[in-house]
Design an enzyme around this catalytic site. Structure first.
Site, PDB file in Angstrom:
ATOM      1  N   TYR A 111     -31.115  31.255   3.926  1.00 31.78           N
ATOM      2  CA  TYR A 111     -30.393  30.143   4.562  1.00 31.78           C
ATOM      3  C   TYR A 111     -29.841  30.563   5.925  1.00 31.78           C
ATOM      4  O   TYR A 111     -29.137  31.566   6.025  1.00 31.78           O
ATOM      5  CB  TYR A 111     -29.253  29.692   3.639  1.00 31.78           C
ATOM      6  N   ASP A 165     -23.588  23.767   2.050  1.00 29.21           N
ATOM      7  CA  ASP A 165     -22.487  23.897   3.004  1.00 29.21           C
ATOM      8  C   ASP A 165     -21.674  22.606   3.020  1.00 29.21           C
ATOM      9  O   ASP A 165     -21.953  21.670   2.266  1.00 29.21           O
ATOM     10  CB  ASP A 165     -22.994  24.248   4.408  1.00 29.21           C
ATOM     11  N   GLU A 186     -31.592  17.160   0.801  1.00 27.29           N
ATOM     12  CA  GLU A 186     -31.188  16.771   2.157  1.00 27.29           C
ATOM     13  C   GLU A 186     -32.374  16.341   3.008  1.00 27.29           C
ATOM     14  O   GLU A 186     -32.260  15.434   3.817  1.00 27.29           O
ATOM     15  CB  GLU A 186     -30.454  17.934   2.829  1.00 27.29           C
ATOM     16  N   LYS A 187     -33.516  17.000   2.806  1.00 32.13           N
ATOM     17  CA  LYS A 187     -34.689  16.726   3.647  1.00 32.13           C
ATOM     18  C   LYS A 187     -35.921  16.631   2.766  1.00 32.13           C
ATOM     19  O   LYS A 187     -35.970  17.227   1.682  1.00 32.13           O
ATOM     20  CB  LYS A 187     -34.886  17.838   4.689  1.00 32.13           C
ATOM     21  N   ASP A 236     -28.169  20.925   1.473  1.00 34.98           N
ATOM     22  CA  ASP A 236     -27.834  22.259   1.976  1.00 34.98           C
ATOM     23  C   ASP A 236     -26.501  22.721   1.404  1.00 34.98           C
ATOM     24  O   ASP A 236     -25.558  21.931   1.233  1.00 34.98           O
ATOM     25  CB  ASP A 236     -27.764  22.251   3.501  1.00 34.98           C
ATOM     26  N   ARG A 262     -27.766  28.941   8.322  1.00 36.71           N
ATOM     27  CA  ARG A 262     -26.481  28.526   8.896  1.00 36.71           C
ATOM     28  C   ARG A 262     -25.322  29.282   8.251  1.00 36.71           C
ATOM     29  O   ARG A 262     -24.301  28.707   7.898  1.00 36.71           O
ATOM     30  CB  ARG A 262     -26.301  27.017   8.738  1.00 36.71           C
TER      31      ARG A 262
END
Length: 656
Positions: free
Chosen positions: A320, A103, A7-8, A101, A322
């Site tokens: 993590y 999610d 993702e990043k 991530d 979130r």
């Protein structure tokens, strides 16, 4: 080639290091048979209305509702270069490992790219709870199948499309209605933001309509046989008190004062002691962390999320962030020794505290049945560098660490004693607390109960029924009922999460009891920040208040649009999609039908929107309107685009 899609960039570097992919490429890291690349958040976005037809470039009630027959996504202008890199790598990949991530949104970031680039190879899923080396290796050894997490993608798409349908259609509708009323800026409506705004508006209304009333308290200072004195409170008769037990008649309180003062003694008529045990608070989920950081550290919801993200990504110090879960997998109990070792290596000053902690103690936090896709936010098994953390990062880290360590401390145990006394014809009551085991409260004190009045935490002397106590002093206090307090960001996060408490319908209330509430752990901070940036929420120190425009908007929108209960029901529908019990198409079709009905019913509304009094344009002297730009709100000339005068938002503001 096996391609890991992260993702990043920072996430990509962490995973590449473990995989041995160390050779730098263009937007990627390359190993012998493995390449690691990354998005920059969302590379794609849902296409705007004008992408579905030139007629939508002009806002008009005649063009509503806008319901795409075939949904489109577009590459964000700022990320075109990285998109091209990923598209090329996908054309050469035989296997893709989704490593975004773990999610709903992370799933969509990756799956949308695979779909847009027509990738047809095999897909696996890396499911990470922390970015330290041990966690990455553990996740790499147990990759999930593509189908196991695919429903997350449809759930995220459903959320995205519902947000688009409501946001694009209703924002245009109410902006156009606002223009009829002379309001020149956009009136933004959203599936989550509008019910959130209503929570603040309703609190503001409760404060504005509150009428303070006087009441009176009588306290008697008592002592027994030379033992420690204590305070007992007068109990007003049922005919002279309100629902909260307050005496609203000064004459009645004065009579009680006189009677108790004259009596000189009070007799114990009943005494009840109960032994209570308080379990340590669970590890944090994101919402609870945001609540506590707001209350203890004065941090905003987005500030807390940013810090928690840095502790996870940059420092590798915590898991993590979130997460919507406060429990831990039972298997992670085997990692306790490794976590303690890492904590001690990070901060040797912890040695005395850790020496008094029982690592074998298993709290209620270890419960597989209550673990969701993620577990509670806890320290990792590898030491981080505390010296590299900012002061706020360290403060948040220490809160997370303390809540983890509390799991290995005994319950807080105490005896709570409630005494009722008779003095002349008046009744008195006293409550005492005798701490037997300090337990986890010796490490942290985080519950609102810790702020209880001193009279409820006083230590009572040894008493028994029939014992007479001397009346040493009596005081009459004149008090006034206090208005509700304005919401802070922490309060608002808590209200968004616990929306079931705000719903009156008993059937709906039951359905919502275990729901995620309004928004998700990942989005709530952004929603609040968006409302502040748009000028709908005004912040004064820690307090949030709704602007006059926000009040008018909430009054104007249909009740269902601003109903927190309805929004939470939609969140439940997204969970149903994630579980495979509801299809994406069925959900979106219901949303489209609902939007169509709303627009048909609201097109003839007349709004009365207060226009915020802004400064005068420095170029043409015309009035200026509040608008939102890339860097936040600003004042813009009402004659734009003929006049391009602007003024910083900090100048000329006269709040309505």
């Amino acid at each position: 080639m096996r391609l890991f899609l992260c993702e990043k960039p920072s996430q990509g570097r962490d995973i590449a290091k473990v995989l041995g992919a160390s050779r730098r490429g263009d937007g990627c890291l390359i190993g012998r048979e493995t390449t690691v690349t990354w998005c920059i958040g969302h590379l794609l976005e849902t296409a705007p209305p004008e992408a579905y037809g030139d007629q939508y470039k002009t806002w008009s009630l005649d063009h509503l509702p806008i319901i795409p027959a075939q949904w489109r996504v577009e590459v964000k202008p700022k990320t075109v270069a990285q998109f091209k890199i990923i598209k090329h790598l996908l054309s050469e990949a035989t296997t893709v490992v989704i490593a975004t991530d773990a999610d709903r949104e992370g799933e969509m970031i990756a799956r949308e790219l695979l779909e847009l680039c027509n990738y047809r190879g095999s897909v696996e899923r890396l499911w990470l709870s922390a970015l330290n080396e041990a966690s990455i290796r553990k996740a790499l050894s147990s990759l999930k199948s593509s189908q196991e997490t695919f429903p997350l993608y449809h759930s995220a798409l459903a959320r995205s499309r519902a947000d688009w349908l409501i946001g694009m259609n209703l924002s245009r509708l109410f902006t156009l209605l606002g223009r009829r009323a002379g309001y020149g800026a956009v009136l933004s409506v959203g599936r989550v933001q509008t019910p959130t705004l209503r929570l603040v508006v309703e609190r503001d209304r409760a404060i504005a309509s509150f009428v303070s009333v006087p009441y009176w308290v009588v306290n008697a200072h008592l002592s027994s046989m030379g033992q420690q004195p204590f305070i007992a409170s007068w109990i007003p008769p049922s005919s002279g008190r309100d629902e909260a037990g307050r005496c609203l008649q000064q004459a009645l309180a004065s009579q009680a004062l006189q009677a108790i003062s004259s009596s000189k003694t009070a007799t114990v008529v009943s005494l009840r002691t109960e032994h209570l045990r308080e379990a340590p608070p669970l590890p944090f989920d994101l919402s609870t962390l945001q609540e506590v950081c707001s209350r203890k550290l004065g941090l905003g919801a987005q500030e807390t999320l940013n810090i928690a993200q840095a502790l996870y990504e940059t420092h590798k110090a915590t898991s993590y962030p979130r997460s919507d879960c406060r429990y831990l997998p039972e298997s992670m109990f085997n990692e306790v020794a490794a976590v303690f070792d890492a904590l001690l290596r990070m901060d040797p000053a912890l040695r005395p505290a850790l020496g008094s902690i029982d690592q074998s103690l298993r709290s209620r936090a270890w419960n597989d049945a209550k673990v969701t896709a993620h577990h509670g936010i806890i320290p990792t098994t590898e030491p981080a560098n505390l010296g590299r953390m900012s002061e706020q990062e360290r403060q948040v880290y220490e809160l997370i660490r303390s809540h983890y360590l509390a799991q290995f401390l005994p319950h807080h145990e105490f005896d709570r004693t409630e005494v009722e006394l008779e003095c002349s014809a008046e009744r008195l009551t006293a409550v005492g607390k005798q701490i037997l085991v300090q337990g986890w409260k010796g490490l942290l004190s985080d519950n609102p109960d810790d702020d209880e009045p001193s009279q409820k935490s006083q230590v009572l002397p040894a008493l028994q029924q029939g014992r007479q106590c001397a009346v040493d002093d009596v005081e009459l206090k004149s008090m006034r009922t206090a208005a509700p307090k304005s919401l802070t960001e922490g309060d608002l996060i808590k209200a968004m999460k616990n929306v079931a408490k705000l719903v009156n319908d008993p059937r709906l209330k039951q359905k919502l009891r275990d729901t995620t509430g309004i928004g998700t752990e990942a989005t709530r901070a952004g929603i609040i920040k968006g409302l502040i940036d748009r000028g709908y929420l005004l912040k004064k120190k820690r307090a949030l208040m709704a602007s006059a425009t926000a009040h008018t908007l909430i009054e104007a929108v249909p009740a269902a649009v601003a109903d927190p209960g309805m929004t939470a029901i939609w969140e439940q529908a997204l969970d149903e999609i994630e579980a495979g019990r509801l299809s994406l198409d069925a959900f979106v079709a219901k949303q489209a039908h609902w939007i169509t009905q709303l627009i048909a019913n609201c097109g003839a509304l007349t709004l009365s929107v207060p226009v915020e009094a802004g400064p005068v344009c420095p170029i043409c002297n015309a009035s200026m309107l509040r608008r939102k730009g890339k860097s936040g709100p600003f004042w813009s000339c009402s004659h734009y685009p003929d006049c391009k005068g602007t003024v910083p938002i900090s100048k000329g503001i006269r709040r309505p």
